[in-house]
Each structure stands twice: as structure tokens, then as C-alpha cells.
Scaffold this motif. Structure first.
Motif, mmCIF file in Angstrom:
data_model
loop_
_atom_site.group_PDB
_atom_site.id
_atom_site.type_symbol
_atom_site.label_atom_id
_atom_site.label_comp_id
_atom_site.label_asym_id
_atom_site.label_seq_id
_atom_site.Cartn_x
_atom_site.Cartn_y
_atom_site.Cartn_z
ATOM 1 N N LEU A 113 1.180 -1.333 -0.432
ATOM 2 C CA LEU A 113 0.395 -0.093 0.140
ATOM 3 C C LEU A 113 0.852 1.056 0.072
ATOM 4 C CD1 LEU A 113 -2.634 -0.855 2.714
ATOM 5 C CD2 LEU A 113 -2.831 -0.992 0.248
ATOM 6 N N PRO A 114 0.678 2.018 -0.477
ATOM 7 C CA PRO A 114 1.670 3.610 -0.506
ATOM 8 C C PRO A 114 1.156 4.372 0.858
ATOM 9 C CG PRO A 114 -0.510 4.090 -1.909
ATOM 10 C CD PRO A 114 -0.663 2.686 -1.489
ATOM 11 N N ARG A 115 2.153 4.801 1.198
ATOM 12 C CA ARG A 115 2.336 5.178 2.614
ATOM 13 C C ARG A 115 1.082 5.353 3.697
ATOM 14 N NH1 ARG A 115 4.271 8.520 6.510
ATOM 15 N NH2 ARG A 115 5.535 8.113 7.814
ATOM 16 N N ASP A 116 0.291 6.520 2.464
ATOM 17 C CA ASP A 116 -1.133 7.392 4.253
ATOM 18 C C ASP A 116 -1.856 6.336 3.884
ATOM 19 O OD1 ASP A 116 -1.244 6.682 1.216
ATOM 20 O OD2 ASP A 116 -1.819 9.263 0.698
ATOM 21 N N GLU A 117 -1.490 5.005 3.026
ATOM 22 C CA GLU A 117 -3.051 4.249 3.364
ATOM 23 C C GLU A 117 -2.615 2.989 4.201
ATOM 24 O OE1 GLU A 117 -4.194 2.734 -0.897
ATOM 25 O OE2 GLU A 117 -4.397 4.507 -1.229
#
Length: 552
Positions: free
Chosen positions: A445-449
Motif C-alpha cells: 500500500l502507499p504510505r498514507d494508506e
């Protein structure tokens, strides 16, 4: 509620992380744990225990001691054994218990049929995330494969026939006619040739039973066999032309041109994507290692690393799309004969062509749909079909208690504490596997997710997993740039990951690390295999372009 536990695995909309079927499998096991508590389980015959144990032993012996390879299979076969115990319990509950399976499968089929038709006409967008939105003209409900969707529809049709036979109510039978029509529309929308074969088989068998039933009724007098009355044979046979009429009409009602069933039957599979080429490649691999096979989970690597003399199947081939062939290529011909031959012997010994019991006929029909699908693909790699397969095994091969000693043993086995213990153990497995899968999925996942606890040092925390170590290794490889400093470590990781997923991103990392560690001959050999296996990606790599749009 019990029927809902059977239906939900087919309708589960959850998809996340590196594996598309992981959440569906966890949902299936959770429902199975609840079924162990909701339906007093019985015991299948010793032959079923021996057959499943043989499968476990053969896989463990062929996995070179790697728990990451054999443990999932052992757990799956154990879950099938637990489902067989529930199925054996269903046989003791009479028609009301059999209605659990029939109602659950019919409900799952009807809901999936509606979802599939919305998908087919591009109207499913408002239902996201409860379903998906494939391209126009694609229908598969929440199963994400049209052949799996078609097999569910076929099993639902079998369930509808059983309910028709078990319920003499005229009103219920009228509703079943509408349900059967909806199922036929969904089957046509799936454009599955496997589904068409299943439909022909179901209609043929049901017509024969209905004819046999009416012949016996004429001989025994009016009013006989009212408890198991199928529709007239001509009505059943009419389902075939109705199916083809629907298959012709459906594409005409779309806003743009789509691939309909009639077109698929005329044109077949595109280019070199045919099963004939796929099976020819698999037979070549079997001929090279006929006795012990390539090892469990090694088909994809074997296909990538083999240079065939004839046409080559162009995709990553991790399943032979035929269960006997798959077992032969990975476990060896003797193991495949032992497993498939043992099952065939049990079926022939049971003589399903002599069957008269309605519930057992339903179980034979559902089992037959799964077996037919297994000769063309791999439904038993997915949780919902494992559940139904196990239930049918238990219903068709329950243990027979005859002696006083066996009755005492049966009472001990069926003590209320044992189902609770089994359900608790399965729930613990599901809970741990779910938590571990959520943890390793953060790296994808992307870091902000990501979850707050995994926003930093995600890869290092994910490495603690042992259930999904291969998925973590794949993520580490694709996220790490190959340099002179880490070339040796990356080469070792790439070589291991190539056995897990021989795709272009992995091959490129292996070639780069081989070059930096002075393994020029290996780098050349891998580049040549890359060119043959993935020519389009190879050309992009030569031009310095990403070999995969998903590459980090």
C-alpha cells in the motif's frame, strides 16, 4: 443463518493485498467454523480420511521441507475434512438439513446472477465496493472469474431442481421457474464454455432421472413419487434452446459490441492461449520428471525455465488447468494416479447412476460440476468450492455405524465439546492468518494508506511473517534497487523469488544482480529465457522502459 454461512463465501466482496483470493479463503474458513457449531457434525467414511491424508502426505514429501509450500495445502485439506464432517452431519438431519446446502447455494447463485447481469451491462458502479465493475460484457459476480461464476450458477441450478423435487407447493415451483430462468440468463452472460458443458450435463442427467421417475410412476400407479417430482423431461430439455436464444439476445442489448457466447464458441481462445498448447507444454514437463514431478508449487518456474520445441503458452503458468495433469507435473505420475484413481474408485464403488435419494442426487450434481470444472481449471484452489466439495464428500460418504463399539466411538466423536474445539481451532487459525495477512499487505500500500503502526519500517516489520514470507520476499525484491553493494544478497533473493513468481520484474532483478556479481553466463541464459517467455516485456527492457506498469 446456516444457509447464509454456505452462501457468504461466494458473495464475499473483500479483496486486498497481494492475493486476490486470501480474504475469500479467510471468510470461507470463518463460515466453516460457524457451521461446525450450527450443524452437529458426523464423521465421513474411513476412505475419505485416508484419501485426504494421502494428499497431505504426498504434498509434504514433495515440498522439500519448506513449510511455506506444504502448510497452506495441509490447512486447506484439513478444512475440507472439517467440511466433510459437517456434510456427514447433514445426512443425519434429513431434508431440512439438506435444505441448508440447497438454499445457501441457490441464494448465492441468484444474488451473483443479479450482480453478474449488472456487470455485463455496465450498471454495477453504484454497488462498489460490494462488487466490482469489470469491462462491459463481463459477468462474474464477486468470484472474479467467469468459469467460477458459471460453476456457481450450475450448482444453483442443481439446488433449484432439488427444491422443486422436495417442495410439492405449486407456488414455490412457480418461483423456481423464474429462478431457473434467471440462472440461465446468468449462465449465458458468463460466456463460459465450461458452464455450457455443465449445463448440458445437468440437463441430461435431470432429464434421465425425470424419465425414469415417470416410468416408475406409471408402473406403480397414480400418485407415486410425488415427494421427488422433477419437471417433465421435455421441459428440462427445453432449457438448452432457451439458453442459446438468451446467449444470442444478450449481446444485442448492449451499447457496444461485446464478446458473446456464440462468438466464443465460433472463434475459441485467441491465438496461442488455447488449452491444447497449455496441456502440450505440461505434458512435456511431465515427461522430463514423470516419477517425482517438479515439486509442489514449481510449475510456474518449470514452465519459465523450459525451452519447448513447439508452441509455448505465453502466460505465467502456475496451474495446469487440469487437476490430474497438475498433480502429475508437480507430484509425479504415481501420486496423481494414487490421488485421482482413489477418488475415481470411490465414485465408481458408490454407483451414482443407481442413486435414488434426492439429497444425495443433489450432492452428486454439485460434486460433478466441481469435478468437471477441475478438469479445465482449478476451482479447488478457492475457498467457496473447497467448502462445497467437502460438504458433498461428507454427504455422499458418511461413516456407517453398525457395531456397539462403533456406536460408542461415534457418540464420543460427536460429543458437543469436539465440534466446539474444532471450531475454536479453526477460528484461531483464521484469526492469526488474517492478522498476519493484514500486516504483510501494508507493504503493498502507499504510505498514507497504511495502518499507523506500519507507516515506517514497513518492510522490516513485514519480514517477521512466516505464513506469507514468499509474498514479503517478492515485495522486498521489487522495491529494492540492485547495486554493487547488495548484488549478492539480491541475487539470492531473486533466485528464490523466481520459483514463487517468474515474472518480468523478478527476472530483470536476477539478470542485473548476476551481472554485478560476475555471473555473466547465468545473466545471458536468463536473458535468453526472458526473451522467449516474455518477448514484449523483453523488448521494453532492452529499450530501458519499465517491464511492468506496476513496477515501483
Amino acid at each position: 443463518m446456516r444457509a447464509g454461512l454456505v452462501a457468504f463465501p461466494f458473495l464475499c466482496p473483500l479483496v486486498a493485498g497481494p492475493s486476490v483470493q486470501a480474504w475469500q479463503l479467510f471468510a470461507t474458513w470463518a463460515c466453516l467454523a460457524a457451521l461446525l457449531l450450527a450443524i452437529p457434525p458426523g464423521a465421513p467414511t474411513r476412505g475419505i480420511w485416508a484419501w485426504l491424508a494421502t494428499g497431505m502426505a504426498v504434498v509434504v514429501l514433495s515440498s522439500n521441507g519448506s513449510p511455506a509450500l506444504w502448510l497452506p495445502v495441509v490447512v486447506v485439506l484439513g478444512a475440507i475434512a472439517a467440511a466433510a464432517c459437517v456434510g456427514a452431519g447433514i445426512t443425519r438431519g434429513g431434508p431440512s438439513a439438506a435444505a441448508v446446502l440447497a438454499t445457501g447455494i441457490l441464494a448465492a447463485g441468484l444474488v451473483s446472477a443479479v450482480l453478474g447481469l449488472l456487470q455485463y451491462y455496465g450498471l454495477a458502479e453504484p454497488l462498489v465496493p460490494w462488487t466490482t465493475t469489470p469491462a462491459l460484457g463481463q459477468a462474474y459476480g464477486n468470484l472474479r472469474q467467469r468459469n467460477q461464476f458459471a460453476t456457481l450458477i450450475s450448482m444453483a441450478l442443481v439446488a433449484a431442481l432439488w427444491i422443486h423435487a422436495a417442495q410439492p407447493s405449486l407456488q414455490i415451483r412457480r418461483w423456481l421457474v423464474a429462478a431457473a430462468l434467471l440462472l440461465l440468463v446468468a449462465a449465458a452472460a458468463s460466456t463460459s464454455r465450461t458452464g455450457l458443458l455443465q449445463l448440458l450435463s445437468i440437463v441430461g442427467a435431470a432429464t434421465l432421472i425425470a424419465w425414469r421417475e415417470r416410468r416408475a410412476g406409471h408402473g406403480e400407479g397414480k400418485g407415486s413419487h410425488l415427494h421427488f417430482a422433477l419437471p417433465p423431461p421435455l421441459v428440462l430439455l427445453a432449457m438448452i434452446p432457451i439458453y442459446f436464444a438468451i446467449a444470442w439476445v444478450l449481446p444485442q442489448l448492449t451499447a457496444s459490441e461485446v464478446e458473446g457466447m456464440m462468438r466464443r464458441l465460433q472463434e475459441g481462445a485467441p491465438g496461442d492461449h488455447t488449452r491444447v498448447i497449455l496441456w502440450r507444454n505440461v505434458l512435456t514437463l511431465i515427461a522430463e520428471h514423470p516419477w517425482t514431478g517438479r515439486g509442489w508449487g514449481e510449475l510456474a518456474f518449470a514452465h519459465y525455465s523450459t525451452l519447448y520445441s513447439g508452441p509455448r503458452f505465453p502466460e505465467i503458468l502456475d496451474n495446469a488447468h487440469n487437476l490430474p495433469l497438475h498433480l502429475a507435473v508437480e507430484l509425479g505420475i504415481p501420486a496423481s494416479v494414487l490421488i485421482c484413481g482413489g477418488f475415481s474408485w470411490m465414485v465408481l464403488a458408490a454407483q451414482p447412476w443407481r442413486e435414488r435419494d434426492p439429497a444425495r442426487l443433489m450432492a452428486w450434481g454439485m460434486l460433478g460440476a466441481i469435478v468437471l470444472h477441475s478438469l479445465l481449471e482449478y476451482p479447488l484452489w478457492y475457498g467457496p468450492f473447497q467448502l462445497v466439495f467437502g460438504l458433498c464428500l461428507g454427504m455422499l460418504w458418511p461413516a456407517r455405524v453398525v457395531s456397539s463399539r462403533q456406536r460408542l466411538k461415534a457418540r464420543w466423536l460427536n460429543a458437543p465439546v469436539l465440534p466446539a474445539v474444532a471450531a475454536t481451532a479453526l477460528a484461531i487459525v483464521v484469526g492469526y492468518a488474517t492478522w498476519d495477512y493484514i500486516r504483510i499487505s501494508q507493504i503493498y500500500l502507499p504510505r498514507d494508506e497504511r495502518l499507523p503502526a506500519y507507516e515506517d519500517d514497513t518492510l522490516a516489520k513485514a519480514k517477521k511473517s512466516w505464513l506469507f514470507a514468499r509474498q514479503v520476499g517478492f515485495a522486498e525484491l521489487t522495491l529494492t534497487r540492485v547495486t554493487a553493494a547488495n548484488a549478492a544478497e539480491m541475487h539470492s533473493l531473486a533466485a528464490r523469488t523466481l520459483h514463487f513468481s517468474p515474472e518480468p520484474r523478478v527476472i530483470v532483478k536476477l539478470i542485473e544482480s548476476a551481472e554485478l556479481t560476475g555471473r555473466d553466463q547465468e545473466a545471458w541464459e536468463q536473458a535468453e529465457r526472458f526473451r522467449i517467455a516474455f518477448p514484449a516485456e523483453y523488448e521494453r527492457w532492452l529499450r530501458g522502459q519499465p517491464v511492468d506498469a506496476r513496477s515501483p
